[in-house]
Design an enzyme around this catalytic site. Structure first.
Site, PDB file in Angstrom:
ATOM      1  N   THR A  42      72.974  31.527  26.612  1.00  0.00           N
ATOM      2  CA  THR A  42      72.007  31.625  25.512  1.00  0.00           C
ATOM      3  C   THR A  42      70.751  30.814  25.829  1.00  0.00           C
ATOM      4  O   THR A  42      70.141  31.039  26.873  1.00  0.00           O
ATOM      5  CB  THR A  42      72.667  31.293  24.156  1.00  0.00           C
ATOM      6  OG1 THR A  42      72.931  29.903  24.110  1.00  0.00           O
ATOM      7  CG2 THR A  42      73.919  32.131  23.924  1.00  0.00           C
ATOM      8  N   ALA A  50      76.568  28.308  25.587  1.00  0.00           N
ATOM      9  CA  ALA A  50      75.651  28.317  24.446  1.00  0.00           C
ATOM     10  C   ALA A  50      74.541  27.260  24.604  1.00  0.00           C
ATOM     11  O   ALA A  50      74.454  26.583  25.631  1.00  0.00           O
ATOM     12  CB  ALA A  50      76.439  28.133  23.155  1.00  0.00           C
ATOM     13  N   HIS A  51      73.731  27.126  23.575  1.00  0.00           N
ATOM     14  CA  HIS A  51      72.497  26.335  23.645  1.00  0.00           C
ATOM     15  C   HIS A  51      72.709  24.866  24.048  1.00  0.00           C
ATOM     16  O   HIS A  51      73.724  24.256  23.730  1.00  0.00           O
ATOM     17  CB  HIS A  51      71.809  26.365  22.266  1.00  0.00           C
ATOM     18  CG  HIS A  51      72.644  25.713  21.206  1.00  0.00           C
ATOM     19  ND1 HIS A  51      72.568  24.377  20.930  1.00  0.00           N
ATOM     20  CD2 HIS A  51      73.601  26.213  20.386  1.00  0.00           C
ATOM     21  CE1 HIS A  51      73.420  24.072  19.975  1.00  0.00           C
ATOM     22  NE2 HIS A  51      74.068  25.170  19.624  1.00  0.00           N
ATOM     23  N   ASP A  52      71.723  24.343  24.753  1.00  0.00           N
ATOM     24  CA  ASP A  52      71.630  22.907  25.079  1.00  0.00           C
ATOM     25  C   ASP A  52      72.788  22.383  25.931  1.00  0.00           C
ATOM     26  O   ASP A  52      73.120  21.194  25.843  1.00  0.00           O
ATOM     27  CB  ASP A  52      71.498  22.068  23.789  1.00  0.00           C
ATOM     28  CG  ASP A  52      70.275  22.479  22.990  1.00  0.00           C
ATOM     29  OD1 ASP A  52      69.173  22.427  23.556  1.00  0.00           O
ATOM     30  OD2 ASP A  52      70.429  22.896  21.812  1.00  0.00           O
ATOM     31  N   ASN A  95      75.638  22.148  23.249  1.00  0.00           N
ATOM     32  CA  ASN A  95      75.634  20.694  23.493  1.00  0.00           C
ATOM     33  C   ASN A  95      76.895  20.211  24.202  1.00  0.00           C
ATOM     34  O   ASN A  95      77.487  19.188  23.826  1.00  0.00           O
ATOM     35  CB  ASN A  95      75.452  19.926  22.173  1.00  0.00           C
ATOM     36  CG  ASN A  95      74.014  19.988  21.697  1.00  0.00           C
ATOM     37  OD1 ASN A  95      73.106  19.524  22.381  1.00  0.00           O
ATOM     38  ND2 ASN A  95      73.810  20.599  20.541  1.00  0.00           N
TER      39      ASN A  95
END
Ligand code: UDP
Length: 220
Positions: free
Chosen positions: A121, A139-141, A159
């Site tokens: 992402t 996923a993000h970060d 994260n």
């Protein structure tokens, strides 16, 4: 018309899965390219219609350009092979299936290998020679180190930081961390198949189960 020799390094299970993905990519970008396996074991070619060369045989080929994707799941071997390729001036070939989704702000280092149905992402940093097997997502970060390996269907939520040489088994789920407080999978850690990881995993640890706990070898 180019004179490029492309290769999938490793002709065992994973390599045979990667070759058709790599072939599709090559056929689109460079239809006159030639594709082979490289394998230093005692496999006899052709395999699935493709010649199997040893590494010395590959180096001996006269093509002006050579590009290699390292499709060996073991991260220590992958690192060693990648170092040898680099020392010999062979280019890494980043391979990604044509249905992979890569959204915004994703940075890759060299040698990435993304199998069919992988999704990355937004705002993700990925190190050298990352393998994401079929149906995995990041996923993000997230921050992924060097020589990290995802088996099929890994769910890596936002994260999460994964350090170098970690191996994440089939169907594992990594709980989302928080900004400034990521969930961390330590260097060389192994997450067993189907594990649900809710807490940081120390470097070198092997965790299994839901919620994931250190693996204790059953006494015999
Ligand atoms: N291999 C190689 N050179 C090396 C180490 C391994 O060509 O220096 C090959 C090995 O002969 C085997 C493949 O890499 O064919 C690794 O296959 P394996 O079944 O161990 O795992 P996979 O990565 O396919 O899951």
């Amino acid at each position: 018309m180019t004179d490029t020799l492309y290769a999938v390094y490793g002709a065992s299970g994973f390599g045979r899965e990667v070759l058709p993905v790599a072939r599709k990519q090559m056929e689109k970008a460079d239809p006159s390219g030639q594709l082979v396996f490289i394998d230093d074991g005692d496999l006899n070619g052709p395999i699935n219609g493709y010649e199997v060369l040893s590494y010395p045989e590959f180096l001996f080929q006269s093509h002006s350009t050579k590009k290699v994707t390292v499709a060996i799941a073991n991260s220590e071997i992958r690192q060693r092979v990648a170092q040898t390729l680099k020392a010999d001036g062979v280019s890494f070939w980043d391979v990604q299936a044509d249905n992979v989704e890569v959204l915004d702000g994703v940075q890759f280092d060299e040698g990435v290998l993304l199998c069919p149905f992988v999704t990355l992402t937004s705002n993700i940093r990925i190190g050298k020679q990352f393998h994401a097997n079929i149906y995995s997502y990041v996923a993000h970060d997230c921050v992924i180190g060097d020589f990290v390996t995802f088996a099929p269907r890994v769910c890596c939520n936002g994260n999460v930081h994964i350090e170098d040489h970690a191996y994440i088994g089939t169907g594992a789920v990594l709980k989302q961390g928080a900004p400034g407080e990521p969930l961390v999978i330590g260097r060389g850690a192994v997450v067993g198949m189907g594990a649900v990881v809710t807490k940081n995993v120390p470097p070198g640890a092997v965790v299994v189960g839901n919620p994931a706990k250190p693996f204790v070898k059953p006494s015999t």
